[in-house]
Design a protein around this motif. Structure first.
Motif, PDB file in Angstrom:
ATOM      1  N   PHE A  66      -6.257  -5.692  -6.296  1.00 33.24           N
ATOM      2  CA  PHE A  66      -6.666  -5.412  -5.035  1.00 33.24           C
ATOM      3  C   PHE A  66      -7.169  -7.373  -4.441  1.00 33.24           C
ATOM      4  O   PHE A  66      -8.010  -7.696  -5.758  1.00 33.24           O
ATOM      5  CB  PHE A  66      -8.333  -4.885  -4.588  1.00 33.24           C
ATOM      6  N   GLN A  67      -7.574  -7.670  -3.688  1.00 29.03           N
ATOM      7  CA  GLN A  67      -7.833  -9.247  -2.875  1.00 29.03           C
ATOM      8  C   GLN A  67      -8.814  -9.458  -2.701  1.00 29.03           C
ATOM      9  O   GLN A  67      -8.840 -10.590  -3.481  1.00 29.03           O
ATOM     10  CB  GLN A  67      -8.176  -9.156  -0.943  1.00 29.03           C
ATOM     11  N   ALA A 118     -12.531  -5.438  -6.075  1.00 28.26           N
ATOM     12  CA  ALA A 118     -12.713  -4.046  -5.625  1.00 28.26           C
ATOM     13  C   ALA A 118     -13.463  -3.936  -7.240  1.00 28.26           C
ATOM     14  O   ALA A 118     -12.814  -2.346  -8.253  1.00 28.26           O
ATOM     15  CB  ALA A 118     -12.258  -3.206  -5.439  1.00 28.26           C
ATOM     16  N   PRO A 127      -2.158   8.830  -4.589  1.00 26.91           N
ATOM     17  CA  PRO A 127      -2.067   6.623  -6.126  1.00 26.91           C
ATOM     18  C   PRO A 127      -2.671   7.459  -7.226  1.00 26.91           C
ATOM     19  O   PRO A 127      -1.722   6.451  -8.731  1.00 26.91           O
ATOM     20  CB  PRO A 127      -2.882   6.241  -5.572  1.00 26.91           C
ATOM     21  N   HIS A 128      -3.340   8.362  -8.024  1.00 23.80           N
ATOM     22  CA  HIS A 128      -3.913   8.753  -9.199  1.00 23.80           C
ATOM     23  C   HIS A 128      -2.382   9.038  -9.849  1.00 23.80           C
ATOM     24  O   HIS A 128      -3.323   9.364 -11.423  1.00 23.80           O
ATOM     25  CB  HIS A 128      -5.199   9.261  -9.191  1.00 23.80           C
ATOM     26  N   ARG A 155       0.610  -0.983   0.329  1.00 21.06           N
ATOM     27  CA  ARG A 155       0.465   0.332  -0.308  1.00 21.06           C
ATOM     28  C   ARG A 155       0.899   1.445  -0.228  1.00 21.06           C
ATOM     29  O   ARG A 155       0.493   1.979  -0.695  1.00 21.06           O
ATOM     30  CB  ARG A 155      -0.863   0.378   1.757  1.00 21.06           C
ATOM     31  N   GLU A 192      -5.508  -3.286   7.132  1.00 24.50           N
ATOM     32  CA  GLU A 192      -5.900  -2.494   6.041  1.00 24.50           C
ATOM     33  C   GLU A 192      -5.983  -1.098   7.151  1.00 24.50           C
ATOM     34  O   GLU A 192      -5.213  -0.413   6.456  1.00 24.50           O
ATOM     35  CB  GLU A 192      -6.957  -2.718   5.410  1.00 24.50           C
ATOM     36  N   LYS A 193      -6.579  -1.166   8.057  1.00 19.20           N
ATOM     37  CA  LYS A 193      -6.524  -0.263   8.526  1.00 19.20           C
ATOM     38  C   LYS A 193      -5.002   0.737   9.625  1.00 19.20           C
ATOM     39  O   LYS A 193      -4.235  -0.367   9.809  1.00 19.20           O
ATOM     40  CB  LYS A 193      -7.852  -0.185   9.802  1.00 19.20           C
ATOM     41  N   PHE A 224      -1.345   4.547  -0.803  1.00 20.00           N
ATOM     42  CA  PHE A 224      -2.697   4.100  -0.306  1.00 20.00           C
ATOM     43  C   PHE A 224      -2.189   4.511   1.394  1.00 20.00           C
ATOM     44  O   PHE A 224      -3.110   5.191   2.186  1.00 20.00           O
ATOM     45  CB  PHE A 224      -2.686   2.985  -0.427  1.00 20.00           C
ATOM     46  N   SER A 259      -8.664  -7.875   7.910  1.00 18.44           N
ATOM     47  CA  SER A 259      -8.998  -6.426   7.932  1.00 18.44           C
ATOM     48  C   SER A 259      -8.397  -5.614   8.540  1.00 18.44           C
ATOM     49  O   SER A 259      -8.290  -4.641   8.101  1.00 18.44           O
ATOM     50  CB  SER A 259     -10.159  -6.542   8.845  1.00 18.44           C
ATOM     51  N   VAL A 266       1.765   2.989 -11.281  1.00 16.24           N
ATOM     52  CA  VAL A 266       1.401   1.835 -10.551  1.00 16.24           C
ATOM     53  C   VAL A 266      -0.344   1.638 -10.936  1.00 16.24           C
ATOM     54  O   VAL A 266      -0.864   2.675 -10.651  1.00 16.24           O
ATOM     55  CB  VAL A 266       1.873   1.988  -8.869  1.00 16.24           C
ATOM     56  N   ASN A 267      -0.258   0.999 -10.911  1.00 15.70           N
ATOM     57  CA  ASN A 267      -1.933   0.330 -11.049  1.00 15.70           C
ATOM     58  C   ASN A 267      -1.734  -1.212  -9.642  1.00 15.70           C
ATOM     59  O   ASN A 267      -0.875  -2.312  -9.902  1.00 15.70           O
ATOM     60  CB  ASN A 267      -2.214  -0.328 -12.027  1.00 15.70           C
ATOM     61  N   THR A 268      -3.286  -1.493  -9.330  1.00 16.17           N
ATOM     62  CA  THR A 268      -3.333  -2.169  -8.282  1.00 16.17           C
ATOM     63  C   THR A 268      -4.626  -3.413  -9.069  1.00 16.17           C
ATOM     64  O   THR A 268      -5.170  -3.503  -8.835  1.00 16.17           O
ATOM     65  CB  THR A 268      -3.603  -2.160  -7.085  1.00 16.17           C
TER      66      THR A 268
END
Lengths: 380, 271
Positions: A83-84, A87, A74-75, A49, A379-380, A54, A376, A79-81
């Motif tokens: 996601f798990q 998304a 990010p934009h 991240r 992520e935070k 992010f 989870s 680099v592009n992601t």
């Protein structure tokens, strides 16, 4: 292949004083398939991240092609992601999901070119003919491929993949591993792949980065990591390992269980205490009289290609993989060739891993369940 | 298996409950079409009370006030409520539930308490800042009691949202604002629209809070009905009440159909 593309320099990441990444240093070469491997909570997703933009590291710098990009959103990153959980945008169909990024580019790309690139990319991921399907009507594997197409259509320099195969079943996962490797070679771009599955990491990567507790434990090719683990953690995490306490008596001579064995390792001090790794497949079962060590078989599990047997040597339980059937309760001798020993310096992980006293098949399932819960938190 | 006979008492009981609930409204509806002044004797069908109603300036003004307050309050509350919901959703988890509880208290609070307290607030700040009770205070009051409903209706939609979706949109080139409008808004739109409809219905419905905050110059429809009953009870009241009932009923039916359609869609999605 040799040019350096991304560098993380002294990156530390802390959430509420909880350190998730501790002074991480890592560089990633162009067109490389690099895997961040580790148990949940090891900081691998956080690292990804940070590269994706992010998260901004609490301390340290991120360089892309030599330019510091800490504050680039990010934009604006090349680099592009993936996601798990993919998304994908639920209210758009497959085509519009893939075209999403292209339609945002300024100056505007002309419609014909967008159309051509989207169709090309859908072909690369073998989803031709699915253009107008709703994403919710696709299977997990197909959604995954839409997510990959959606990221790759923007022609990023680097594709970040966050456990992309985690939600797929075993068969599909194996197919997708091959598919991903093929796509990476075909597109000629860098893949940074996050996983907790060591088999996946070994099968796909050029370079594997093993992480634990926010610290890089080892960086190397899959062969290096497997054959020359740096410490007990890596040895245990990658494949199965018996790890025993030993003493290095001289170059090429290691003592375990009070017996001297010939090995290929050198460069230790005389009589230095060490950790010795013996892979379960490197142990030959011989007659008790010819054995270097003699142990008692305590359990046998049939695994198809081989038997997993647990053997008790003076209270220390080893896992041995063999094609010979040895009934539980029998005494066996073992022989290990010098190549079968791998000697490591003592580390803080010494003594924590490598004993199979509580070995059972449930082991893997348990660790998978942990993973799902941790997701989870990561992520935070 | 249960005996068929045993269901009969249950059904009778259910029917009685519904008769008890709806009989007054049905009587009201029927007598709004009565041709004479009587509210007990049916003497023939006529639209005379409706006609009278639409020639009554006070009623028309009140209708205009009610509709404009409801629409404005619903729109403003929807915008506020949606952003508030997003804010609450992004709070740290341990703050989320206390904040949501704070949001729910006004919903359960007695209207009279809300009304009196808002009235006191407006009067007090009005004397300092130099304004009186009127359309603006009425509107502010309506916005304040509508916002919690919007939050409650948007929150579940946010929870259904894939939490990587905004990241993914930004990753593909959106700024945060673009990601919000291109990805988040379409996903939570059903919740926003439902919230707006509920807010609108609540505004149309409200009497007590409006009564305390509208001042003497402004009147909503329900306030007009109330004041009519205090003077002389005419079937005109029946007509106004019937109109309000039918209107709110239609809104409720729309809300319910929308949410059941969404539920079906959700269930149709493979996991």
């Amino acid at each position: 292949m040799s040019k350096e593309l991304i560098r993380l320099s002294d990156c530390t990441m802390a959430f509420d004083d909880e350190i998730v990444l501790d002074n991480l240093n890592l560089y990633i070469k162009d067109e490389e398939f690099l895997t961040l491997l580790g148990p949940s909570g090891c900081g691998k997703t956080t690292t990804l991240r940070i590269i994706g933009g992010f998260l901004v590291p609490t301390k340290g710098d991120v360089f892309f092609d030599g330019v510091r990009i800490n504050d680039v959103p990010p934009h604006k990153r090349k680099v592009n992601t993936v996601f798990q959980k993919y998304a994908l945008v639920p209210h758009l169909n497959v085509y519009d999901n893939v075209a999403f990024g292209l339609r945002l580019v300024k100056p505007k790309i002309d419609k014909k070119e967008i159309d051509q690139r989207v169709r090309e990319m859908l072909e690369v991921v073998s989803l031709k003919g699915f253009e107008h399907r709703a994403v919710s009507s696709l299977s997990g594997g197909q959604q995954q491929r839409v997510a990959i197409a959606r990221a790759l259509v923007n022609r990023p320099k680097v594709l970040l993949l966050d456990e992309p195969l985690g939600a797929l079943d075993l068969r599909l996962r194996k197919d997708m591993q091959q598919e991903l490797k093929r796509i990476q070679q075909q597109m000629g771009i860098t893949f940074i792949y996050v996983t907790h599955d060591q088999e996946e990491a070994l099968a796909m990567s050029d370079t594997v980065v093993v992480m634990n507790e926010g610290i890089i434990q080892q960086i190397g090719s899959p062969e290096d990591i497997y054959n020359e683990p740096k410490n007990a953690f890596v040895a245990d995490f990658i494949g199965e390992s018996n790890i025993v306490d030993g003493i290095m008596r001289a170059d090429g001579v290691v003592e375990i269980f009070g017996k001297k064995f010939e090995c290929l390792d050198s460069g230790f001090e005389k009589d230095e205490p060490v950790d010795v790794v013996i892979r379960p497949e490197d142990v030959d079962i011989v007659d008790t009289r010819a054995g270097q060590l003699i142990g008692l078989v305590t359990s046998v599990t049939f695994k198809g290609m081989n038997y997993d047997i647990i053997v008790d040597f003076k209270g220390f339980k080893w896992l041995i993989q063999t094609s010979d059937f040895c009934p539980a309760g029998s005494k066996i001798g073992i022989h290990i060739v010098p190549d079968g020993f791998h000697v490591m310096k003592k580390s803080k992980y010494s003594g924590l891993y490598g004993d199979y006293s509580s070995y059972s098949d449930e082991y893997e399932e348990l660790s998978d369940a942990d993973e799902a819960e941790e997701g989870s938190e990561d992520e935070k | 298996m249960r005996d068929k006979k045993s269901r009969v008492p249950g059904r009778i009981f259910l029917a009685l409950i519904y008769i008890f609930l709806y009989a007054p409204i049905i009587v009201l509806l029927i007598f709004s079409f009565n041709s004479t002044n009587s509210r007990t004797v049916w003497s023939g069908f006529s639209l005379r009370w409706y006609e009278k109603l639409f020639n009554d300036d006070m009623v028309i003004n009140a209708l205009y006030t009610t509709i404009s307050v409801s629409i404005l309050a619903a729109i403003i509350a929807t915008v506020f409520g949606t952003f508030a919901a997003i804010g609450i959703f992004n709070l740290r988890r341990r703050w989320q539930s206390p904040v949501l509880t704070l949001n729910n208290i006004p919903l359960m609070n007695a209207d009279i308490v809300t009304g009196v307290s808002l009235c006191l607030l407006f009067v007090a700040s009005g004397t300092i800042l130099g304004f009186g009770l009127g359309f603006i205070t009425l509107l502010l009051a309506h916005i304040s009691f509508n916002v919690p409903y919007v939050i409650l209706s948007v929150m579940p939609k946010l929870k259904q949202l894939d939490n990587n979706l905004v990241d993914a949109a930004q990753d593909l080139g959106c700024t945060w604002l673009q990601a919000f409008f291109k990805v988040v808004v379409p996903e939570i739109k059903p919740g926003i629209v439902n919230g707006a409809l509920i807010a609108f219905t609540m505004s149309i419905d409200d009497f007590i809070i409006s009564y305390f905050t509208a001042g003497s110059g402004t009147q909503t429809l329900s306030m007009v009905i109330f004041s009519m009953t205090r003077k002389r009870v005419t079937p005109e009241i029946n007509a106004v009440s019937s109109l309000m009932f039918v209107f709110v009923l239609i809104l409720l039916i729309i809300i319910n159909i929308r949410s059941s359609v969404q539920d079906k869609k959700l269930r149709a999605k493979p996991a």
